[in-house]
Design an enzyme around this catalytic site. Sequence first.
Site, PDB file in Angstrom:
ATOM      1  N   ASP A   1     -39.243   4.309 -34.639  1.00 26.38           N
ATOM      2  CA  ASP A   1     -38.261   4.476 -33.890  1.00 26.38           C
ATOM      3  C   ASP A   1     -37.952   6.111 -33.831  1.00 26.38           C
ATOM      4  O   ASP A   1     -38.896   6.851 -34.699  1.00 26.38           O
ATOM      5  CB  ASP A   1     -36.992   3.808 -35.047  1.00 26.38           C
TER       6      ASP A   1
ATOM      7  N   ASP B   1     -34.304   8.199 -33.725  1.00 23.59           N
ATOM      8  CA  ASP B   1     -33.042   8.529 -34.185  1.00 23.59           C
ATOM      9  C   ASP B   1     -32.836   8.045 -35.603  1.00 23.59           C
ATOM     10  O   ASP B   1     -32.870   7.147 -35.782  1.00 23.59           O
ATOM     11  CB  ASP B   1     -31.697   7.933 -33.338  1.00 23.59           C
TER      12      ASP B   1
END
Length: 239
Positions: free
Chosen positions: A10, A12
């Site tokens: 991922d 963020d």
Amino acid sequence: MRRLSAVVFDVDGTLVDSERDGHRVAFNAAFAEAGLPDRWDVETYGRLLAITGGAHRLAHWFENTGRTPAESWDLAQRLHRRKTALMRDMVSEGRIRPRPGALELIERLRAGGLRLHVATTGTRAWVAPLLAHTFGAVFDTIVTGTEVPQLKPHPAVYHEVLERTGLLPEQAVAVEDSANGVRAAVSAGLRCVAAQNSYTRTHDLSAAHLVADGLDDPELITWFDQYLRKTSRSAPRPG
């Protein structure tokens, strides 16, 4: 168990410290430019992170501050476009920094022969330059919310990575920071390691194989090292 072939990150809050001092700042700047009184402080933004996707987050906020659903979605889409441009400016200025240990972990995994991919609900307009600027050309596959409309915790973005790479779920490990991210990865059949941050320490991350304090947590590094050793032992010998 098949040998580990890839790690899917991922972005963020996982690879970069982008939420509190990145997205939140860009959202507030977009509010100000539009002449709106709305502002998100650190605590408010932390609560809003339960809603995945910037435009959806804005629409939720506007609906809950007195606007109609149609008005909220229209305003959210317009503001989100401007916020994305502001975020892209922050990226080009080097204001979005990698999380402690991110660069070192990536180097360690690449040295161990693993392929690296990205599965994010962020917009490609800022994700792609951020990854290139901060990490270089280390990711083989990058799938963003621009290509996959179903946002986490829906597993669609992970399914797309698996389809593009030809990986089986058991060949990959996901690295996430939030409950929605962990749910998305696990729903797609991947093992998941959670590197929590200040916003996600209260999330239910129990579905992850490991919950670490960050990417530089020795427990996380040891966890990956054991899989790197398994990968090395199971790799075919030359000749």
